[in-house]
Write an enzyme that holds these catalytic residues in place. Structure first.
Site, PDB file in Angstrom:
ATOM      1  CG  LEU A 293      67.788  21.432  55.340  1.00 49.35           C
ATOM      2  CD1 LEU A 293      66.579  22.359  55.470  1.00 49.35           C
ATOM      3  CD2 LEU A 293      69.051  22.144  55.807  1.00 49.35           C
TER       4      LEU A 293
ATOM      5  CD  GLN B  25      62.523  23.440  50.631  1.00 52.74           C
ATOM      6  OE1 GLN B  25      61.554  24.169  50.440  1.00 52.74           O
ATOM      7  NE2 GLN B  25      63.099  23.330  51.820  1.00 52.74           N
TER       8      GLN B  25
ATOM      9  CE  LYS C 264      65.398  21.280  41.278  1.00 54.13           C
ATOM     10  NZ  LYS C 264      66.827  21.480  40.898  1.00 54.13           N
ATOM     11  N   GLY C 265      61.342  16.391  44.961  1.00 58.17           N
ATOM     12  CA  GLY C 265      61.198  15.032  45.477  1.00 58.17           C
ATOM     13  C   GLY C 265      62.335  14.577  46.372  1.00 58.17           C
ATOM     14  CE1 TYR C 266      67.282  15.132  44.253  1.00 62.09           C
ATOM     15  CE2 TYR C 266      67.161  17.532  44.324  1.00 62.09           C
ATOM     16  CZ  TYR C 266      67.548  16.372  43.682  1.00 62.09           C
ATOM     17  OH  TYR C 266      68.199  16.440  42.477  1.00 62.09           O
TER      18      TYR C 266
ATOM     19  CD  GLU D 163      65.360  12.845  68.013  1.00 61.07           C
ATOM     20  OE1 GLU D 163      65.381  13.988  68.502  1.00 61.07           O
ATOM     21  OE2 GLU D 163      66.381  12.229  67.641  1.00 61.07           O
TER      22      GLU D 163
ATOM     23  CB  SER E 284      56.047  19.512  63.392  1.00 64.20           C
ATOM     24  OG  SER E 284      56.349  19.148  62.062  1.00 64.20           O
TER      25      SER E 284
END
Length: 445
Positions: free
Chosen positions: A313, A319, A321-323, A345, A349
């Site tokens: 997450l 978001q 920002k490349g994280y 895992e 999706s």
């Protein structure tokens, strides 16, 4: 949350019984007195038959489809998921919880009647009959934006489990949270303890992740909280970025609170209450006030399937920002340190696969561009810690694999590699492996 049926009268008075006196007359001709004047609302309804018809629709039934005015000022098709009476309102005064059928469930919200176009009402649909997946009708820009910000949970669900999950979680219980300097609009239901059922907004301590009902409680807590970063060991620092490893067994309350928080932004995530089995890697931006969480990923302490990531997450306020790409890359750096290959895992999706396929593509093509001579899929796996099956499927999707003389051969034309690299986009923030100070987990028991 069903609504009990209401007994409604049709507004007609019952006929007088035999022992009742006839109403008084108003004059020698025996005529009835004139009716009282209409109220403004009655006058509007009487003069506007369509208004009368619309009022007869109310309250709208769960399952009704109608056009709804969204925050962009435009009307979009929605489905009524739930309804609730407005406090001190009239018989038909309801709020409606709606799902925008063209978009992800994270946009579901409570709406007022004046946002709904009653001329567009379609009757309620029987959920047992309707079992279809609505196709997303998005512009290229909208799809790209969701692709870049979408994060997925531990597992996708089969059809029966998905229906049960969506029924249980259909109404968002917490609308907003305050975390650090940000007020964040939530996306999904999260199963907080029952005493928080009446809360619309929660206040989180950004360091220990304890959550409270009121701002004053948070302020009192912050004066006493000694933490300025996540609990656990700092295993990486580069510039203003730090990564902390949190053992779910040693820091159970923090790990559980992190799961509650994450579920607000992950749809089909299974919320694991047994956090003892997991390690949590919490990414932070650091300044003179402390280390502020921007996202995390979790992994099982022991995975027979070689999973190196269970859940991932990036918080909405951090978001684009490349994280997210950084977190994926970091999970593979840990696999390299362990001397193992890793894989996320399963099942992934569609959008989760898209994120990973982008990472695998960039990493593999960069190696193929620089490498001189032959290289096998096993050698690529040894260098990257990417599972051989993931390498093979990625290169096949790029049409870089041919089957010759009983074996798979990589065909790496430089121009083709450049074209695919350009299409894969930017790689996000780099992980500086030299800054990683970490020892693989060993069970202490």
């Amino acid at each position: 949350m069903g609504s009990s049926a209401n007994t409604e009268t049709n507004g007609n008075a019952p006929p007088p019984s035999s022992n009742q006196k006839p109403p008084a007359t108003n004059g020698v001709d025996g005529s009835h007195p004139p009716p009282p004047p209409l109220t403004p609302d009655q006058a509007i309804i009487e003069s506007d038959p369509s208004k009368k018809r619309k009022m007869g629709m109310l309250p709208l039934e769960v399952g009704t489809r109608v056009m709804c005015r969204w925050r962009d000022g435009k009307h979009h098709p929605v489905k009524v998921i739930e309804r609730r009476r407005i406090h001190n309102g009239g018989q038909n005064d309801y709020e409606y919880y709606v799902h925008y059928t063209e978009f992800n469930r994270r946009l579901d919200e409570w709406t007022q009647l004046d946002q709904l176009d009653l001329d567009s009402v379609e009757c309620a649909v029987d959920e047992k009959v309707e079992d279809k997946v609505t196709s997303l009708k998005m512009t290229r820009h909208q799809k790209r934006k969701i692709d870049e910000t979408h994060i997925e949970g531990h597992e996708e669900l089969d059809a029966a489990s998905l229906r049960e999950h969506e029924e249980f979680t259909k109404v968002k219980n917490i609308s907003t949270i305050e975390l650090g300097k940000y007020e964040i609009e939530t996306w999904y239901f999260s199963p907080f303890p029952p005493e928080y059922n009446d809360c619309v907004k929660l206040f989180f301590c950004e360091f220990c992740l304890n959550f409270m009902k009121r701002k004053e409680q948070l302020q009192r807590h912050m004066r006493k909280c000694d933490l300025k970063h996540p609990p656990g060991d700092e295993i990486y620092r580069s510039g203003t970025l730090s990564m902390f490893e949190v053992d779910g067994k040693k820091n159970k309350v923090y790990a559980q609170n992190l799961c509650y928080l994450a579920k607000l932004f992950l749809d089909h995530k299974t919320l694991y209450y047994d956090v003892d089995l997991f390690l949590f890697y919490v990414l932070c931006e650091c300044d003179d006030r402390g280390c502020h969480m921007v996202g995390y990923f979790s992994k099982e302490k022991h995975s027979e399937e070689a999973y190196n990531l269970a859940c991932i997450l990036t918080l909405p306020s951090y978001q684009r920002k490349g994280y997210g790409k950084f977190l994926i890359a970091f999970s593979y750096e840990l696999s390299k340190k362990e001397g193992k290959v890793g894989t996320p895992e399963r099942p992934l999706s569609d959008l989760g696969l898209l994120s990973y396929r982008g990472y695998w593509t960039r990493v593999l093509l960069e190696i193929l561009k620089k490498h001189k001579g032959n290289i096998s899929i096993k050698e690529l796996s040894d260098v990257t810690a990417i599972k051989a099956e993931d390498i093979l499927s990625t290169l096949q999707s790029l049409e870089l694999i041919q089957y010759r003389k009983g074996q798979h051969v990589i065909c790496a034309d430089p121009k083709v590699l450049d074209r695919h690299l350009k299409a894969a986009g930017r790689g996000g923030l780099d992980v500086d492996a030299s800054k990683l100070i970490w020892t693989p987990y060993k069970d202490q028991s």
